[in-house]
Scaffold this active site. Structure first.
Site, short mmCIF file in Angstrom:
data_model
loop_
_atom_site.label_atom_id
_atom_site.label_comp_id
_atom_site.label_asym_id
_atom_site.label_seq_id
_atom_site.Cartn_x
_atom_site.Cartn_y
_atom_site.Cartn_z
N HIS A 19 0.84 -1.20 0.00
CA HIS A 19 0.00 0.00 0.00
C HIS A 19 0.87 1.25 0.00
O HIS A 19 0.61 2.20 -0.74
CB HIS A 19 -0.89 0.05 1.26
CG HIS A 19 -1.94 -1.00 1.33
ND1 HIS A 19 -2.07 -1.82 2.42
CD2 HIS A 19 -2.92 -1.36 0.46
CE1 HIS A 19 -3.10 -2.64 2.22
NE2 HIS A 19 -3.63 -2.39 1.03
N LYS A 43 -17.92 -6.11 7.28
CA LYS A 43 -16.65 -6.80 7.07
C LYS A 43 -15.97 -7.03 8.42
O LYS A 43 -15.83 -6.11 9.21
CB LYS A 43 -15.75 -5.97 6.15
CG LYS A 43 -14.51 -6.69 5.70
CD LYS A 43 -13.76 -5.87 4.66
CE LYS A 43 -12.55 -6.63 4.17
NZ LYS A 43 -11.78 -5.85 3.19
#
Length: 161
Positions: A19, A43
């Site tokens: 990332h 989630k």
């Protein structure tokens, strides 16, 4: 001069060196990158939204061109609210592209002024994902080279319990 802003969204559970590679490379193209942590109550996350924000802020605190934020709801609405026109997404494989392409098309249908820029992950991070990091760390494996130090410390704390 017009300021060019990109939004780099994700769950970042946790943020990885892959990332960070996309973020750093994004700064070569944009004046500012907003790291937008998605809040998704459906989630199951290892880290809370607050924990993820704190880790990311620790990692990028030195760079005034990076902003860390969170959002809920449609990403494309958030992008517009931030005065941005670009969603920055990293791709590791063809399978990533198929999913991301559909999302990009939908985002463009909702707000046609918003574009999605796909950036290929550097070869050294092509296999890396937050899910893999969590699995390896949960089994006591070494993830030192895969995540920044604040994330490494947080993973050790989570899995030492």
């Amino acid at each position: 001069m017009k300021k060019h802003i990109a939004v780099y969204p994700g769950s970042f559970d946790p943020i990885t060196n892959g990332h960070l590679d996309i973020i750093q490379r994004g700064l070569e193209v944009f004046d500012q990158v907003i790291i937008a942590v998605a809040r998704n109550s459906e989630k199951k996350s290892l880290f809370t939204t607050a924990e993820r924000l704190a880790m990311i802020e620790q990692v990028v605190a030195e760079n005034p061109r990076l902003k860390v934020d969170t959002f809920e709801g449609l990403l494309v609405d958030y992008v517009v609210s931030q005065g941005a026109r670009v969603i920055l997404r990293g791709l590791r494989a063809v399978s990533d592209f198929e999913y991301e392409f559909q999302i990009a098309q939908m985002n463009h249908a909702v707000h046609e002024e918003v574009e999605t820029l796909f950036m290929m992950t550097s070869v050294s991070y092509g296999y890396l994902s937050s899910s893999i990091v969590k699995e390896v760390a949960s089994l006591g494996g070494n993830v030192d080279t895969l995540v920044p130090e604040p994330v490494l410390a947080a993973l050790r704390e989570k899995f030492s319990r």
